[in-house]
Design a protein around this motif. Structure first.
Motif, mmCIF file in Angstrom:
data_model
loop_
_atom_site.group_PDB
_atom_site.id
_atom_site.type_symbol
_atom_site.label_atom_id
_atom_site.label_comp_id
_atom_site.label_asym_id
_atom_site.label_seq_id
_atom_site.Cartn_x
_atom_site.Cartn_y
_atom_site.Cartn_z
ATOM 1 N N THR A 1 28.864 -24.614 15.593
ATOM 2 C CA THR A 1 29.109 -24.723 17.037
ATOM 3 C C THR A 1 28.148 -23.838 17.816
ATOM 4 O O THR A 1 27.580 -24.252 18.837
ATOM 5 N N GLN B 1 41.998 -7.832 13.342
ATOM 6 C CA GLN B 1 41.553 -9.213 13.134
ATOM 7 C C GLN B 1 42.148 -10.141 14.187
ATOM 8 O O GLN B 1 41.548 -11.175 14.511
ATOM 9 N N LEU C 1 32.335 -22.561 13.137
ATOM 10 C CA LEU C 1 31.958 -21.678 14.247
ATOM 11 C C LEU C 1 30.446 -21.486 14.290
ATOM 12 O O LEU C 1 29.833 -21.531 15.371
ATOM 13 N N PHE D 1 39.834 -10.513 17.044
ATOM 14 C CA PHE D 1 38.677 -11.351 16.722
ATOM 15 C C PHE D 1 39.065 -12.824 16.671
ATOM 16 O O PHE D 1 38.254 -13.699 16.992
ATOM 17 N N GLU D 2 40.291 -13.125 16.271
ATOM 18 C CA GLU D 2 40.749 -14.516 16.311
ATOM 19 C C GLU D 2 40.753 -15.033 17.747
ATOM 20 O O GLU D 2 40.304 -16.157 18.014
ATOM 21 N N TYR E 1 41.339 -24.150 17.783
ATOM 22 C CA TYR E 1 41.533 -23.138 16.749
ATOM 23 C C TYR E 1 42.917 -23.257 16.129
ATOM 24 O O TYR E 1 43.071 -23.210 14.903
ATOM 25 N N SER F 1 34.769 -20.586 9.619
ATOM 26 C CA SER F 1 33.592 -19.783 9.954
ATOM 27 C C SER F 1 32.332 -20.641 9.989
ATOM 28 O O SER F 1 31.478 -20.472 10.870
ATOM 29 N N GLY G 1 39.264 -24.075 23.354
ATOM 30 C CA GLY G 1 39.040 -23.246 22.173
ATOM 31 C C GLY G 1 40.336 -22.847 21.493
ATOM 32 O O GLY G 1 40.449 -22.898 20.263
ATOM 33 N N VAL H 1 34.978 -17.809 22.469
ATOM 34 C CA VAL H 1 33.558 -18.115 22.247
ATOM 35 C C VAL H 1 33.362 -19.595 21.950
ATOM 36 O O VAL H 1 32.409 -20.214 22.437
ATOM 37 N N ILE H 2 34.251 -20.187 21.145
ATOM 38 C CA ILE H 2 34.136 -21.617 20.845
ATOM 39 C C ILE H 2 34.247 -22.436 22.130
ATOM 40 O O ILE H 2 33.470 -23.363 22.367
ATOM 41 N N ILE I 1 37.249 -15.573 18.931
ATOM 42 C CA ILE I 1 36.701 -16.824 18.406
ATOM 43 C C ILE I 1 37.109 -17.993 19.299
ATOM 44 O O ILE I 1 36.285 -18.862 19.623
#
Length: 357
Positions: A321, A255, A318, A258-259, A282, A315, A278, A265-266, A262
């Motif tokens: 966005t 995880q 996200l 993936f954080e 976050y 989420s 980002g 991607v943001i 994120i």
């Protein structure tokens, strides 16, 4: 032809910007609460993670999901090197730490550099065979790497202390260490991207076959990129371990990758500025939304806290966005002094036209 700022002006503005950050950090270090300082430290470390992953995923186009593995390697290496022999003897109860690690203790800065180099070495060992894969196969291979590192850490009791992890790690990380290395990461990778080497990486991202036909050694460029990204991930992992002072294999679940993804991607996949934005959003947003997990009383109405609610809201943010900014906030654009200057001039011209009317 649009007017642009001279090199001297941009250099002067950059120095002023760095000095402004230094003054803000100095103020925060002297007057801010411990909680705010912790958030600022986490923000800087997340910037290192996001920028290093952007360099691999966004700039070169390597879809890697194994970043957490290099973070774990950096965290364990620096922690073992900085713990005193007495602390190691107390911590390693089931099996003693192997020689010579059980008698070694070195200062924080060399430990960070060694942690980054060890992570880079593992990055090379992973990149050499796995980068011959493409697309989803590469993503699965790198995802497996992160799990392999975690499982190995969970079972090598004489090196990592297994599932018990490492406790009482010296809390060396502070605002100067974290933000100093964040600045080094951003400056180094940004400079590399602006060079001819960086242009070759972007060519590989757009079309590897066309880049190869132009004489670019695609495989070697990708391997070097992966190694550099792994190095900074290991440095970030070392800083993170010396901030939270306790690590174990559960700290490096998939995880975590993936954080970081994120954040990237943001901000915008392919933008260093976007990675910084980002990571900052976050980190701050995750803490700001923590209030949703605490019980709230509105007059006679009592609303119990719901564990995990902040991740649900995050989420949703996200998703929104991605609906409105499909390439993230910055896309592949960068914040530059020329861009800021053009924006100021555009606003000024609009105001002049409005005044003339």
């Amino acid at each position: 032809m649009e007017k642009t700022l001279s090199f001297k002006t941009k250099f002067f503005l950059t120095i002023l910007f760095i000095l402004a950050i230094f003054l803000l950090l100095l103020t925060a270090n002297n007057k801010a609460s411990d909680y705010l300082i912790l958030i600022l430290n986490l923000m800087a470390i997340n910037i290192i993670f996001a920028v290093s992953l952007t360099f691999i995923n966004g700039i070169t186009g390597i879809f890697s999901l194994g970043h957490v593995g290099f973070i774990a390697i950096g965290a364990y290496v620096s922690s073992i090197l900085t713990l005193s022999p007495a602390q190691k003897e107390i911590s390693f109860l089931i099996k003693p730490l192997i020689y010579p690690l059980n008698v070694i203790q070195i200062p924080f800065l060399p430990a960070i550099i060694i942690a980054g180099l060890v992570a880079a070495a593992f990055g090379y060992l992973v990149a050499a065979p796995s980068l011959r894969l493409i697309g989803d196969y590469l993503a699965i291979a790198t995802l497996g790497l992160g799990e392999v590192v975690r499982i190995v850490a969970n079972n090598t009791w004489s090196i990592t202390n297994g599932a018990l992890g490492l406790k009482s790690i010296p809390q060396y990380s502070n605002l100067w260490w974290t933000w100093g290395f964040a600045l080094i990461t951003v400056v180094f990778i940004s400079s590399l991207i602006k060079s001819s080497y960086g242009r070759a990486l972007k060519a590989i991202r757009e079309d590897p076959i066309a880049a190869k036909s132009m004489g670019i050694n695609v495989f070697s460029h990708q391997v070097v990129t992966f190694v550099i990204g792994s190095f900074f991930a290991g440095v970030g992992g070392a800083l993170w371990a010396h901030l939270i002072t306790t690590i174990d294999p559960k700290s490096f679940m998939f995880q975590k990758t993936f954080e970081i993804l994120i954040m990237v991607v943001i901000g915008g996949l392919g933008s260093i500025s976007g990675a910084i934005i980002g990571a900052s959003l976050y980190t701050v947003g995750l803490e700001f939304l923590r209030v949703l997990e605490e019980p709230i009383s509105i007059g006679p109405i009592y609303i119990p806290g719901i564990p995990g609610m902040r991740m649900v809201v995050l989420s949703l943010i996200l998703i929104i966005t991605m609906l409105f900014w499909r390439r993230g906030i910055m896309g592949r654009n960068e914040i530059t002094w020329d861009g800021i200057y053009k924006l100021i001039m555009k606003v000024r011209n609009k105001n002049r036209l409005r005044d003339d009317e």
